[in-house]
Design an enzyme around this catalytic site. Structure first.
Site, PDB file in Angstrom:
ATOM      1  N   GLU A 109       0.782  -1.225   0.000  1.00  0.00           N
ATOM      2  CA  GLU A 109       0.000   0.000   0.000  1.00  0.00           C
ATOM      3  C   GLU A 109       0.819   1.282   0.000  1.00  0.00           C
ATOM      4  O   GLU A 109       0.370   2.308  -0.500  1.00  0.00           O
ATOM      5  CB  GLU A 109      -0.932   0.002   1.225  1.00  0.00           C
ATOM      6  CG  GLU A 109      -2.008  -1.063   1.193  1.00  0.00           C
ATOM      7  CD  GLU A 109      -2.994  -0.842   0.069  1.00  0.00           C
ATOM      8  OE1 GLU A 109      -3.446   0.304  -0.114  1.00  0.00           O
ATOM      9  OE2 GLU A 109      -3.304  -1.814  -0.644  1.00  0.00           O
ATOM     10  N   SER A 485     -50.132 -22.815  43.654  1.00  0.00           N
ATOM     11  CA  SER A 485     -49.786 -23.169  45.031  1.00  0.00           C
ATOM     12  C   SER A 485     -48.311 -23.027  45.351  1.00  0.00           C
ATOM     13  O   SER A 485     -47.920 -23.122  46.519  1.00  0.00           O
ATOM     14  CB  SER A 485     -50.231 -24.608  45.319  1.00  0.00           C
ATOM     15  OG  SER A 485     -51.641 -24.690  45.265  1.00  0.00           O
TER      16      SER A 485
END
Length: 852
Positions: A109, A485
């Protein structure tokens, strides 16, 4: 005659004088115009510079630049559980990036990276000449780039603009030069290598190395490093998965540049070019199998602590309490329980699709194109019925390979009862070891389970339903259901706090107010009954009388402080579980009983670290500290007190008998450890619960339909949820030492005759084991129920006027008014059938609340 020397020379000719004047004029004009042009150019340049640089972003942001980094969730044993991110990026400091990788990108690059000042004039000249030639020869190529690495950082990190304009390029160059004056070269390179997009969802070199080669940076070869360095040019065009030839060419080009720049020796570059390009695809890591609900809840909590952006881009390391083995076991057991119920109660649902005759002509190809339905288990296969006579034979495709098998005879018979299988039907099967195939289906019934540490509240396992892929609704934390319950232990705990003995007797006899006629599950009455027996066998009428004696304010206060509910109506039906709660809330409430009376807050996150490894959050809930006093360790408990250790131990002892000889027998099969628990079955069998605990672990299991409807006659919590709870707790005990429930000071264990069994209970110092003392108020039968107690003043005059009195055989999926919400009018409304028409199959005149 001689000319006198005193005489002047002859005057110039008229033609000479104008010529010199013209030259002077032209030179002056040219100089003026040149000066004007230069001045104009300078002024224009200054103006353009001022214009282009005026709105340039500040370079200072890059000094503290932190790119979006994936956040990670870990289990309690530090397994990676899930990743949270919009961009897959793993940030690596420059010192941890190998020189091979750094030099590969520089070679590809920006070969002059360490020598230029942000822009590379020679590269710009070379690119300009190439672009002019391209234009003149009509090649139509994209203009050649000359951007340095610094310019790319400026473009991607600050400008965020990919347009190819002169204006943008100048701004990019100006910004690059500013960056060079602000940051070091290594810092610029670090930002670039961590921020660049390299295709396949990977941002930065570390994520790309894992994505393409399933390796870390230090494991990359020369060829692999070159492959990564080839990607910035065009991540899509040089993707080795999509375009292997182009990727190979570009990789080799980078290797040549690496050799030219001496990043690697030229002979090694040539050797690397001979290596094949074989990417090792890594699927992005998702949630650990079967942990999706846990991970989703952690993410929800993170976004409440921080922002969504920081949660997904902050690079957080989140360490959770999840026990991965227990999570797998809990998921497996819940699914097995749901499948067993669906097979016997829902029947065969039918095929999930069909292949027509044309598709059946090449069924292998057709099946390879079919998508698995959401919720299908990983061990199942999507298959097609190849023939139905004389026996059903199915075929499926796995890894591009066709398989066939005969369906089990039991499955043929099962399916034939409702929807006989036909050729072309698409079904789900599970291959068996004997070569046959088992017919499978996704249950309609749902369930949830959670296991947590009773002392710290740390959630060890959480399963929110059948399949997260099918439904993301978390039934542990989001589903508001009636506990039935399983609420009763809080009523009895409130009684223990009033120094009422476990051997105290309350009347188990009919009670009514207007049309509200609650009954016991068995539709019988025992007369005077001890609290021990009443809790053991879940006697509704005794529970109502206990709550009436205490006053519903005491019961409501106990429920709220335990975390079972945020608020609750002060009406007696609520004592039977006619409120709404979640599985996680109930587990937290039961933990307070198990740990000796301290309220806890369930938690999923232990601590959170930022990308630097600093702990930025730690769970401080349920905190206990240890100090030394007089040379001895002293524990300081910061948890809120719900009840005394003596009262909690009394309830625990009573609940142990619920499993040993009561409604929860199925939950205790094969377990030889101290355990306690309670069944829960809501009105009309809409919800089946089992909640229980050992000295250090709480597990709650719930079964029901998302749209409340009956689970069927006698499908109680002990029958449906109890066996699942049993399996989960066995898995817990397999890795833990045996513990006993600690006996607190001030209580005595004593055996006595309850009138029905010989029982052992815990009695406080001022209580006589086995005795029942006279009580004042409703418990002694000296006070009648009022409308304020029952909430009957808020219900219709006749139960036939109530929506909930409609036949429960209607399985339309619409919840009746009974189950519509705690704290609303409907939750305090009786739901029994018309007076005098008991229906044992649906609970009869049980009334609002729990059945069993």
């Amino acid at each position: 005659m001689k000319r006198s020397p005193m005489l002047p020379d002859s005057p110039p000719s008229p033609s000479q004088k104008p010529r010199f004047r013209r030259w002077r004029f032209l030179m002056g004009a040219a100089l003026g115009l040149g000066t004007l042009a230069i001045s104009g150019t300078i002024l224009a340049g200054v103006g353009m510079y001022a214009h282009l640089s005026a709105n340039l972003p500040s370079v200072d942001a890059l000094q503290h630049y932190k790119p979006p980094v994936v956040s990670r969730l870990y289990t309690s044993d530090d397994q990676l559980m899930a990743e949270l991110s919009h961009e897959r990026r793993i940030y690596v400091p420059i010192r941890a990036i190998p020189p091979l990788v750094r030099n590969a990108f520089i070679a590809a690059e920006d070969q002059n990276f360490y020598s230029h000042g942000g822009v590379d004039p020679l590269a710009m000249l070379r690119a300009g000449v190439t672009d002019i030639v391209s234009i003149l020869t009509h090649q139509g190529k994209r203009p050649l780039g000359a951007s340095t690495i610094t310019q790319q950082v400026a473009k991607v990190m600050l400008l965020n603009n990919n347009s190819l304009t002169i204006d943008r390029k100048i701004r990019e160059a100006l910004l690059a030069m500013r960056i060079e004056h602000t940051l070091s070269k290594d810092r610029i390179l670090e930002i670039y290598l961590n921020g660049i997009y390299l295709g396949n969802g990977a941002y930065g070199v570390e994520a790309a190395a894992q994505t393409y080669f399933n390796k870390t940076l230090d494991q990359l070869s020369d060829a692999e490093a070159a492959m990564l360095a080839s990607m910035p040019k065009s991540p899509s065009n040089y993707n080795p998965f999509l375009h292997p030839k182009a990727a190979m060419w570009r990789r080799n080009w980078v290797l040549d540049r690496m050799g030219e720049t001496h990043a690697i020796p030229m002979d090694e570059a040539q050797q690397a070019k001979q290596e094949p390009l074989v990417p090792q695809g890594q699927v992005r890591f998702g949630p650990l199998a079967n942990s999706e609900w846990f991970a989703a809840e952690v993410r929800r909590q993170l976004t409440s602590l921080y922002s969504e952006e920081q949660t997904t881009e902050g690079g957080l390391d989140v360490h959770t309490s999840l026990d991965p083995h227990l999570q797998q076991v809990s998921t497996k057991l819940l699914r097995e329980g749901l499948m067993a119920y669906a097979r016997t109660h829902e029947g065969w649902h039918g095929a999930i699709g069909r292949l027509d005759s044309a598709a059946m002509a090449d069924w292998q190809t057709s099946m390879s194109q079919q998508k698995n339905p959401a919720g299908m288990l990983s061990t199942w296969r999507l298959a097609v019925v190849l023939s139905s006579e004389p026996g059903v034979r199915v075929g499926w495709v796995k890894n591009h390979e066709a398989h066939t098998a005969a369906l089990r005879k039991t499955d043929e018979t099962w399916s034939h009862r409702t929807h006989p299988l036909q050729t072309g039907d698409l079904v789900m099967i599970e291959p068996q070891d004997d070569g046959s195939a088992a017919l499978e289906q996704i249950p309609l019934v749902e369930g949830a389970t959670v296991t947590l540490d009773a002392h710290t509240g740390r959630v060890l396992a959480l399963v929110g339903g059948w399949s997260f892929q099918q439904s993301q609704f978390n039934r542990v934390t989001q589903a508001q259901r009636q506990p039935g319950s399983s609420f009763k232990p809080l009523v009895y705990l409130a009684a223990m706090e009033r120094d009422i003995s476990p051997s105290e007797t309350f009347e188990d006899s009919p009670i009514s107010f207007g049309d509200w006629k609650p009954q016991n599950y068995e539709h019988d009455n025992w007369g005077p009954t001890t609290l021990h027996d009443a809790l053991r066998e879940s006697r509704n009428l005794v529970t109502i009388r206990v709550a009436a004696h205490l006053g519903m304010k005491a019961v409501s206060d106990m429920a709220v402080r335990s975390g079972m509910v945020d608020n609750m109506p002060p009406y007696l039906p609520a004592a039977l579980g006619a409120v709404e709660t979640t599985v996680l809330r109930e587990a937290g409430a039961y933990a307070a009983i198990a740990n000796g009376g301290h309220s806890i807050t369930p938690s999923l996150i232990d601590y959170i670290q930022n990308p630097d490894g600093t702990i930025i959050w730690r769970n401080q809930a349920n905190k206990r500290t240890v100090t030394t006093e007089n040379g001895l360790p002293v524990i300081h408990d910061g948890r809120p007190v719900l009840a005394s250790p003596q009262s909690a131990f009394q309830i625990t002892t009573m609940m142990r008998d619920v499993i040993a000889r009561g409604t929860g027998v199925r939950a205790g099969v094969g377990i030889d450890r101290p355990i306690a628990g309670k069944t829960g079955t809501s009105q009309d069998y809409h919800d089946a619960w089992f909640a229980g605990f050992s000295p250090d672990t709480v597990t709650v299991v719930w079964i029901g339909y998302d749209a409340p409807r009956s689970l069927g006659k006698n499908e109680t919590g002990g029958h449906l949820a109890g066996p699942i709870w049993n399996g989960i707790m066995k898995a817990v005990f397999a890795t833990r030492p045996r513990l006993e429930f600690p006996v607190p000071d001030g209580v005595t264990l004593a055996e006595y005759d309850t009138g029905r069994i010989r029982a052992i209970d815990a009695f406080k110092t001022d209580q006589i084991p086995g005795a029942s003392v006279p009580l004042h108020g409703f418990g002694a039968g000296t006070q009648a129920l009022t409308a304020a107690d029952t909430g009957a003043d808020m219900i219709p005059d006749s139960e036939t006027d109530m929506p909930s009195s409609a036949p429960t055989g209607d399985h339309s999926g619409k919840p009746d008014s009974l189950d519509s919400g705690a704290g609303t009018h409907s939750t305090t409304t009786p739901a029994s059938p018309t007076q005098g028409q008991a229906n044992p199959a649906e609970g009869g005149d049980i009334g609002v609340g729990g059945l069993y």
